[in-house]
Design a protein around this motif. Structure first.
Motif: not given
Length: 91
Positions: A42-54
């Motif tokens: 969130g702080k260093n790669a604000p454009n990244a979407d976060i996907v949590f593992d299954k």
């Protein structure tokens, strides 16, 4: 909940040393739900979407369902409890 040990920073140094412009180009971050990973992205790669593992998603869903089952068991009277008893792994 058991707290995990902090991973050794040397594993992440190549990413941590990247410039802010390089980090902004990161589009996707796949991770478990550990809060330091989410905070860093969130702080260093604000454009990244976060996907949590299954695995972690299913673990949290299973824990929530199990808590509902336990709460309902406690709420019911003795005779009605027989329906819920032993249903933890029923589909």
């Amino acid at each position: 909940m058991v707290r995990r040990q902090r991973p050794h920073r040397s594993r992440y140094r190549p990413v941590l040393r990247r410039s802010g412009a390089e980090n902004k180009s990161i589009e996707l971050a796949i991770m478990d739900m550990w809060w330091p990973f989410r905070n860093w992205v969130g702080k260093n790669a604000p454009n990244a979407d976060i996907v949590f593992d299954k695995f972690h998603i299913l673990r949290h869903l299973s824990d929530a369902l199990d808590q509902v089952r336990r709460d309902e068991y406690k709420r019911l009277h003795r005779k009605d409890r027989s329906y819920i008893k032993g249903q933890r792994y029923a589909a």
